[in-house]
Design an enzyme around this catalytic site. Structure first.
Site, PDB file in Angstrom:
ATOM      1  N   ARG A 320      16.077  39.468 -29.373  1.00 23.09           N
ATOM      2  CA  ARG A 320      16.314  38.136 -28.788  1.00 23.09           C
ATOM      3  C   ARG A 320      15.697  38.048 -27.393  1.00 23.09           C
ATOM      4  NH1 ARG A 320      19.356  33.346 -29.604  1.00 23.09           N
ATOM      5  NH2 ARG A 320      20.086  34.047 -31.643  1.00 23.09           N
ATOM      6  N   ALA A 521      26.320  34.263 -31.638  1.00 15.40           N
ATOM      7  CA  ALA A 521      25.061  33.514 -31.653  1.00 15.40           C
ATOM      8  C   ALA A 521      25.302  32.011 -31.465  1.00 15.40           C
ATOM      9  CB  ALA A 521      24.278  33.802 -32.942  1.00 15.40           C
ATOM     10  N   GLU A 723      26.609  29.812 -25.721  1.00 16.64           N
ATOM     11  CA  GLU A 723      25.857  30.705 -24.833  1.00 16.64           C
ATOM     12  C   GLU A 723      24.877  30.030 -23.874  1.00 16.64           C
ATOM     13  OE1 GLU A 723      24.758  32.767 -28.553  1.00 16.64           O
ATOM     14  OE2 GLU A 723      24.851  34.584 -27.359  1.00 16.64           O
TER      15      GLU A 723
HETATM   16  N1  MTE Z   1      34.204  30.819 -24.482  1.00 16.25           N
HETATM   17  C1  MTE Z   1      35.393  31.412 -24.251  1.00 16.25           C
HETATM   18  N2  MTE Z   1      36.374  30.695 -23.677  1.00 16.25           N
HETATM   19  N3  MTE Z   1      35.616  32.728 -24.575  1.00 16.25           N
HETATM   20  C2  MTE Z   1      34.633  33.503 -25.137  1.00 16.25           C
HETATM   21  O1  MTE Z   1      34.852  34.680 -25.423  1.00 16.25           O
HETATM   22  N4  MTE Z   1      32.308  33.594 -25.957  1.00 16.25           N
HETATM   23  C3  MTE Z   1      30.962  33.011 -25.860  1.00 16.25           C
HETATM   24  C4  MTE Z   1      31.001  31.507 -26.098  1.00 16.25           C
HETATM   25  N5  MTE Z   1      32.031  30.898 -25.305  1.00 16.25           N
HETATM   26  C5  MTE Z   1      33.357  32.899 -25.386  1.00 16.25           C
HETATM   27  C6  MTE Z   1      33.202  31.524 -25.057  1.00 16.25           C
HETATM   28  C7  MTE Z   1      30.013  33.603 -26.805  1.00 16.25           C
HETATM   29  S1  MTE Z   1      29.297  35.089 -26.413  1.00 16.25           S
HETATM   30  C8  MTE Z   1      29.667  32.982 -27.977  1.00 16.25           C
HETATM   31  S2  MTE Z   1      28.501  33.631 -29.012  1.00 16.25           S
HETATM   32  C9  MTE Z   1      30.294  31.719 -28.392  1.00 16.25           C
HETATM   33  O2  MTE Z   1      31.276  31.287 -27.464  1.00 16.25           O
HETATM   34  C10 MTE Z   1      30.930  31.941 -29.754  1.00 16.25           C
HETATM   35  O3  MTE Z   1      31.622  30.862 -30.198  1.00 16.25           O
HETATM   36  P1  MTE Z   1      30.950  29.593 -30.921  1.00 16.25           P
HETATM   37  O4  MTE Z   1      29.820  30.093 -31.746  1.00 16.25           O
HETATM   38  O5  MTE Z   1      32.057  29.035 -31.699  1.00 16.25           O
HETATM   39  O6  MTE Z   1      30.481  28.708 -29.797  1.00 16.25           O
HETATM   40  N1  HPA Z   2      23.226  36.721 -31.738  1.00 19.44           N
HETATM   41  C1  HPA Z   2      24.468  37.177 -31.590  1.00 19.44           C
HETATM   42  N2  HPA Z   2      24.974  38.141 -32.327  1.00 19.44           N
HETATM   43  C2  HPA Z   2      24.200  38.689 -33.267  1.00 19.44           C
HETATM   44  C3  HPA Z   2      22.894  38.264 -33.469  1.00 19.44           C
HETATM   45  C4  HPA Z   2      22.378  37.225 -32.665  1.00 19.44           C
HETATM   46  O1  HPA Z   2      21.217  36.790 -32.786  1.00 19.44           O
HETATM   47  N3  HPA Z   2      22.386  39.011 -34.460  1.00 19.44           N
HETATM   48  C5  HPA Z   2      23.355  39.868 -34.832  1.00 19.44           C
HETATM   49  N4  HPA Z   2      24.451  39.678 -34.117  1.00 19.44           N
HETATM   50 MO1  MOS Z   3      28.006  35.893 -28.406  1.00 20.84          MO
HETATM   51  S1  MOS Z   3      27.028  37.329 -27.309  1.00 20.84           S
HETATM   52  O1  MOS Z   3      26.687  35.878 -29.607  1.00 20.84           O
HETATM   53  O2  MOS Z   3      29.211  36.879 -29.138  1.00 20.84           O
END
Ligand code: MTE
Ligand code: HPA
Ligand code: MOS
Length: 805
Positions: A320, A521, A723
């Site tokens: 990535r 992701a 993210e």
């Molecule tokens: N928001 C909160 N409050 N707590 C978390 O741990 N994780 C982040 C983001 N926002 C996180 C967060 C990460 S690393 C990801 S990948 C996404 O939330 C995952 O959730 P989603 O795919 O439902 O947005």
């Molecule tokens: N993003 C987050 N988590 C993951 C991914 C990615 O692209 N691939 C495997 N785990």
């Molecule tokens: Mo988020 S780093 O893809 O859990």
């Protein structure tokens, strides 16, 4: 979009509904794994950790541990009934070190006792002797020794060498980028409950229930259906719970199997911090060719990251990073080499952005170097390199960017933030202020949405409607505070035409929805809301067919909205319609499934369409630097971010604010410090400084891009938000460089590396030596290490970009 595609968004989606558990969070009534009641005879675990970074275990005497008060059993590698491994992708991650230890903090054994305190006190009584081996603790040292967890990756487009040779200007330089501790408020935790049929129920704080299930099954040597994993919510994951909770769950399960009793493992903060992986820190070397206007003609880039002792998710994380070295910029001639360095430190893992932020910081450092060389505003160089709409719009991995809005979004933010006037004001203020210097920067974000591992882009759900019309949803995603359950509830509410308050969401459970992907992701909502919508839709369609027959109405005359079902001229409460359907033996329960369309890529060449679409944003940050102390402050931030058609503006704004500030922490105040024996010294909030509410700037304007919608058919045309906002914090780092430049010139600004702690700021200003060893040797194969350091640099100066022509 034509009218037929227009999503039928109802009353709930798009509303700023409160998080489904907000009232529980703020009153302390939300149950996390550690709050669940345990059986009276439950046992507790503590882990014994390695004290050396690399060595062979000569002897391990656990007799004093076993003799300690309250201790019931000890566990080592030999007590693992199945596979002693929890590696996510590569099986190189022992649950208990067996023979070789590879980092300080690695688990060697576990103590099972009647209380956590008893287990902890006993663990320190172990007598472990090691034959120490040389440890690799530094990224550049690992590159020099070719110490890698996975083979290096190359991705190229165009003819870099020729374009570099022909470029009117070239620069080369290095950039260092620190790692980051997740600092989820809830540390890792697992509770294993043996069931009467011999199977195992696990409550785990995990972003990846299925992987926990699989690792536990492998460790116990049983089929997957003998393990059930549940999680109602995490107190934060941030990527730190994508792979590593499996370790804690496996140890708890092995102990529960051995003792036949319920066992809980809830490491304290220090154990969690010293045992689990973090964001990868990176070393970057570059050589760039550009024209008189700062347009990039060729870029030769080497990325090297600290993966730690095992592969974990380092392959996809570094992939990535490679996919994001363009950020918003068209790089016609590009060569990227990505080294995945094996070091004798914890195994680094997913962290919000998953390598993307590191790749994007690399190109932003290059852009900044070009702007300083050309003596112009970095924003002009950024704009000059933006991707085009119809030309210059194909990424280095061959994906055509179809939804490019970056120029318009930047223009609007420049206008709304008053960038031009503030640029002049900052310059004027600096001319009159010798000690406090201000800085200003705008940085854009483009972030690819989808798991790069194509097969992970799928989700399942199970929706149950009861005969009174109330609803339960199960889906494969996990709630970590990001509001996933709220958004899925809103979508199902609209599909069934009921109020969100009529719906309850269940703990995620591998026995309800199987074979799930991690919630990661940023695609949790994209995947699971679509799957839940499909499940709800099939129930609504069954009810529609039944009601159409029963009331002799065409199906088009039957509408579900506001808790009622309209049947031509009359209407029924949704619950009454559900009861009638049940009475006529129509099933009110359905599964749903979704797989992201259009994506594909070849992992060998890294070319294809790894992402369904991109999320965009931009931020303007204004900072102040105290040039005497190195202290910094974020004064103002203006953010414009694209979430498509927002499913929930309140949650989306919360994600943007939280992601941004977490990024600010990464780039300014959070610093991981290993000593020269490989022990992490920043292992508590006393020594590891995360941002707090008081670091939020006094002036902040966070806005969602208006009239935005996803051109792809995502759930109600929304875009993922989890993210991407983290990377808006790049603006703060570059504003700090701007302030340092105002104080001590461009060469000083170039010396500022991330995190820009007060110490790093003083070092850049030439006011103190840096305790970190700076880059000595370029990783670029054909580049000799730059030799001419600026005269005002302290000794041990890092390689500073120098104008070669
Ligand atoms: N928001 C909160 N409050 N707590 C978390 O741990 N994780 C982040 C983001 N926002 C996180 C967060 C990460 S690393 C990801 S990948 C996404 O939330 C995952 O959730 P989603 O795919 O439902 O947005
Ligand atoms: N993003 C987050 N988590 C993951 C991914 C990615 O692209 N691939 C495997 N785990
Ligand atoms: Mo988020 S780093 O893809 O859990």
């Amino acid at each position: 979009m034509n009218a037929r595609d227009e999503p039928a968004r109802g009353l709930a989606s798009g509303k700023a509904l409160a998080h489904e558990s907000a009232h529980l969070h703020v009153t302390g009534r939300a149950h996390y794994v550690d709050d669940l009641p345990v059986p009276a005879d439950a046992l507790h675990l503590a882990l014994g950790q390695s004290r050396v970074a690399h060595g062979r275990i000569r002897s391990m005497d656990l007799a004093p541990v076993l003799a300690a008060e309250g201790v019931v059993a000890t566990l080592t590698a030999r007590d693992v009934p199945g596979e002693n491994n929890y590696g996510a992708v590569v099986h190189d991650d022992p649950i208990f070190a067996d023979d070789e230890v590879q980092c300080v903090g690695q688990p060697l054994f576990a103590v099972v006792a009647t209380s956590y305190q008893a287990a902890r006190h006993a663990a320190v009584l172990a007598r472990v002797e090691y034959d120490e081996l040389p440890a690799i603790l530094d990224i550049r040292e690992a590159v020099a020794l070719q110490s890698f967890v996975l083979p290096s990756v190359h991705l190229a487009r165009g003819d870099v060498d020729r374009a570099l040779a022909a470029a009117p200007h070239t620069l080369s330089g290095s950039f260092s980028l620190g790692g980051q501790e997740h600092f989820y408020l809830e540390s890792n935790v697992a509770l294993a409950l043996p069931q009467d049929d011999g199977s195992m129920l696990i409550h785990s704080s995990t972003q990846n229930a299925t992987e926990v299930q699989q690792v536990v099954a492998h460790a116990l040597g049983v089929p997957f259906n003998e393990v059930v994993v549940q999680c109602r919510r995490m107190g934060g994951g941030f990527g730190g719970k994508e792979s590593q909770p499996a370790l804690f769950a496996a140890v708890a399960a092995i102990a529960a199997r051995k003792t036949g009793r319920a066992v809980k493992l809830r490491p304290d903060r220090e154990t969690d911090m010293t045992m689990t992986g973090k964001r990868h820190d990176f070393e970057v070397d570059y050589r760039v060719g550009f024209d008189a206007h700062g347009r990039i003609l060729a870029l030769d880039l080497v990325l090297a990251s600290r993966c730690g002792y095992s592969a974990d998710l380092s392959g996809p994380v570094n992939d990535r990073a490679v996919f994001h070295v363009d950020n918003c910029y068209f790089l016609e001639n590009l060569r990227v080499v990505s080294h995945r360095c094996k070091t004798h430190t914890v195994s680094n893992t997913a962290f919000r952005g998953f390598g993307g932020p590191q790749g994007m910081m690399a190109i932003e450092a290059v852009i900044d170097a070009i702007a300083r060389h050309r003596q112009c505003d970095p924003l002009d160089v950024r704009r000059r390199n933006f991707y085009g709409k119809t030309a210059r719009n194909v990424t280095h991995y061959d994906m055509t960017i179809e939804d490019n809005i970056i120029a318009e979004l930047t223009d609007e933010l420049v206008r709304s933030s008053g960038y031009a006037a503030r640029r002049a004001a900052v310059d004027a203020a600096n001319a009159a202020s010798p000690v406090i210097k201000r800085g200003l920067a705008l940085t854009p974000v483009k972030f690819g949405i989808s798991f790069t591992a194509t097969h992970l882009n799928q989700a399942g759900a199970l929706v149950n409607v009861y005969t009174d019309g109330s609803v339960r949803i199960n889906h494969g995603g996990l709630e970590m505070g990001q509001g996933l359950h709220t958004k899925v509830t809103q979508v199902v509410a609209d599909e069934l035409g009921v109020a969100a308050s009529a719906i309850r969401i269940c703990a995620t459970d591998t026995s309800k929805v199987p074979n799930t992907s991690p919630t990661a992701a940023s695609s949790g909502t994209d995947l699971n809301a679509k799957a839940a919508q499909a499940a709800a839709r099939s129930i609504r369609e069954r009810m529609t067919r039944f009601l159409s027959a029963r009331y002799r109405l065409p199906e088009e005359a039957i509408r579900f909205a506001a808790g009622r079902v309209t049947l031509g001229q009359q209407s029924l409460a949704f619950g009454e319609a559900a009861r009638q359907a049940w009475h006529a033996r129509v099933s009110l329960s359905s599964t749903g499934y979704y797989a992201t369309p259009k994506i594909h890529y070849d992992p060998k060449t890294m070319k294809g369409r790894p992402f369904f679409y991109f999320a965009y944003g931009a931020a303007v940050a204004e900072v102040a630097v105290d040039t005497l102390t190195g202290e910094t402050r974020l004064l103002q931030v203006d953010i414009l971010h694209d979430v498509g058609r927002s499913l929930n503006p309140a949650i989306d704004i919360g994600q943007i604010e939280g992601g941004f500030l977490q990024g600010v922490g990464w780039l300014t105040c959070e610093e991981l410090w290993w000593d020269d024996r490989g022990a992490l010294r920043t292992r508590a909030p006393s020594t590891y400084k995360i941002p707090t509410a008081s670091d939020w700037p006094e002036r902040a304007c966070v806005r969602l891009l208006e009239r935005a919608e996803n051109r792809e058919d995502t759930i109600f045309r929304s875009k993922a938000v989890g993210e991407p906002p983290l990377m808006l914090a790049m603006s703060v780092f570059h504003a700090l460089r701007d302030a340092v430049a105002a104080a001590a010139g461009d060469a000083a600004a170039m010396r500022l590396m991330a995190p820009a702690t007060p110490e790093a700021v003083l070092y850049a200003l030439g006011a103190c030596a840096h305790a970190r060893a700076p880059a000595q040797m370029s990783m670029l194969a054909k580049t000799p290490a730059p030799t001419n350091a600026p005269t005002n640099a302290p000794t041990n100066a890092p390689t500073i970009p120098q104008a070669a022509t």
